[in-house]
Write an enzyme that holds these catalytic residues in place. Structure first.
Site, PDB file in Angstrom:
ATOM      1  N   LYS A   8      37.945  54.752  70.728  1.00  0.00           N
ATOM      2  CA  LYS A   8      36.996  54.357  71.077  1.00  0.00           C
ATOM      3  C   LYS A   8      36.487  54.475  72.163  1.00  0.00           C
ATOM      4  CE  LYS A   8      33.223  52.537  69.147  1.00  0.00           C
ATOM      5  NZ  LYS A   8      32.648  52.617  67.489  1.00  0.00           N
ATOM      6  N   VAL A  42      21.092  50.879  59.352  1.00  0.00           N
ATOM      7  CA  VAL A  42      21.426  51.071  58.239  1.00  0.00           C
ATOM      8  C   VAL A  42      20.742  49.451  57.240  1.00  0.00           C
ATOM      9  CG1 VAL A  42      24.094  50.481  58.010  1.00  0.00           C
ATOM     10  CG2 VAL A  42      23.389  51.668  59.641  1.00  0.00           C
ATOM     11  N   GLY A  81      20.178  42.246  59.676  1.00  0.00           N
ATOM     12  CA  GLY A  81      19.558  42.879  60.592  1.00  0.00           C
ATOM     13  C   GLY A  81      19.007  44.247  59.801  1.00  0.00           C
ATOM     14  N   GLY A 138      18.030  46.969  61.129  1.00  0.00           N
ATOM     15  CA  GLY A 138      18.243  48.412  62.544  1.00  0.00           C
ATOM     16  C   GLY A 138      18.179  49.382  61.215  1.00  0.00           C
TER      17      GLY A 138
END
Length: 348
Positions: free
Chosen positions: A82, A183, A179, A181
């Site tokens: 990451k 996705v 949520g 967003g």
């Protein structure tokens, strides 16, 4: 000042942690490689206004380890890594910064592949790709990974529903999607098409209104999520949403969503068991995005992606069976499955 790459002391069990700086480009980044046992490390780049360097290190190491587990469970032939860029993405990010970041990734010589994450877009990654061959998730290649993430979550949710309710028919099931967003909205659309009765919440009023009108969803305030009656909870916003207090109030019997790091603490897994709530670990079910990116790394197509999504659903079924057989949390079982893969390949 030219780009500098400095090795920092990596936590035990991690392979490498480096700090990248380029003052002229405004870059201050961390790149962490957790494991390359299963292949080169892969994981997105996140840009965030961390309060301190130590907070950024905690985040990048936690996320890198999570990518090792996610990539292993999805059978991608990749390890975990990451990166984070320290700064406000809305104010500080520039093409020159992303190019400098690309140069830093290139200096790792293929041990780490980067892609977009929070605060980084495919357009930003395209700037990084001007300086490195190891930037993926480009709009000209694999494209937006969100639909693949949503599809993976949806398939795993169906497996979970079969296990919990004895049927994967979602007709009339009350599903709360937290949520909306890219996705979360895509998942809500799939649930609507499958006949679920949707409840939605988001801090974006336009997204909520769109779901209310187009998907016939009920709406709840963001702070009223755990006051709702539901069968399935799909967290698709920020992490840490499942605390001990929230689990005590949760009416759902199944939790399956796209958000990363949904459990506020590891002990919440036992809280879920005590309330007979089945939790599908986020890093297992939300791997569709990295599957899409991995297909770009390996040069494969949609058939390879779909096969990996099928594989995730199959492993979720195995995980649920083992958890029920041994009365253990699904998170413990999933972690064990990954650790067995890593140990087997380390010894090979």
């Amino acid at each position: 000042m030219a780009l500098t790459l400095t090795d920092l002391q990596a936590p035990h069990g991690f392979e490498r942690l480096v700090e990248a700086k380029d003052q002229s480009a405004g870059l201050h980044a961390l790149i962490c490689v957790h494991s390359t046992v299963l292949g080169p490390a892969a994981g997105g780049c996140r840009m965030w206004a961390y309060a301190s360097p130590s907070e950024a290190i905690r985040d990048v190491t936690r996320l890198a380890r999570g990518m090792t587990y996610k990539n292993a469970m999805a059978d991608l032939g990749l390890g975990g890594g990451k990166s984070v860029i320290i700064g406000d993405a809305r104010r500080d990010k520039t093409p020159d910064m992303m190019r400098a970041f690309g140069r830093a990734v290139q200096l790792l010589e293929g041990r780490y592949f980067t892609a977009e994450d929070v605060g980084i877009s495919p357009a930003d990654m395209a700037h990084a790709a001007e300086e490195t061959e190891f930037a993926v998730g480009l709009s000209t290649a694999s494209g937006d990974p969100s639909p693949w993430t949503a599809e993976g979550v949806f398939r795993c949710l169906l497996v979970g529903a079969q296990h919990v309710f004895g049927s994967n028919d979602l007709q009339g099931r009350r599903v709360l999607v937290q949520g909306l967003g890219h996705v979360g909205l895509s998942l809500a659309e799939k649930l609507h098409d499958a006949g679920a009765d949707l409840i939605v919440t988001d801090i974006n009023p336009d997204a909520v209104e769109d779901a209310r009108v187009r998907l016939k969803a009920d709406v709840c305030a963001p702070d009223a999520v755990f006051d709702q009656q539901m069968d399935i909870f799909a967290p698709c916003a920020l992490g840490g949403v499942l605390t001990g207090d929230h689990v005590a109030r949760l009416t759902a019997r199944l939790v399956c969503g796209a958000a990363n790091n949904q459990l506020a603490t590891p002990t919440v897994g036992q809280d879920l068991i005590s309330r007979n709530i089945t939790y599908l670990p986020d890093y297992v079910v939300n791997a569709g995005g990295i599957i899409s990116v991995a297909s770009e790394i390996h040069g494969t197509g949609n058939g390879w992606r779909r096969a990996r999504l099928d594989g995730i659903a199959g492993r979720v079924s195995q995980m649920l069976d083992r958890a029920a057989q041994h009365n253990r949390s699904t998170t413990e079982i999933a972690d064990e499955m990954v650790e067995t893969m890593l140990a087997r390949n380390s010894a090979a």
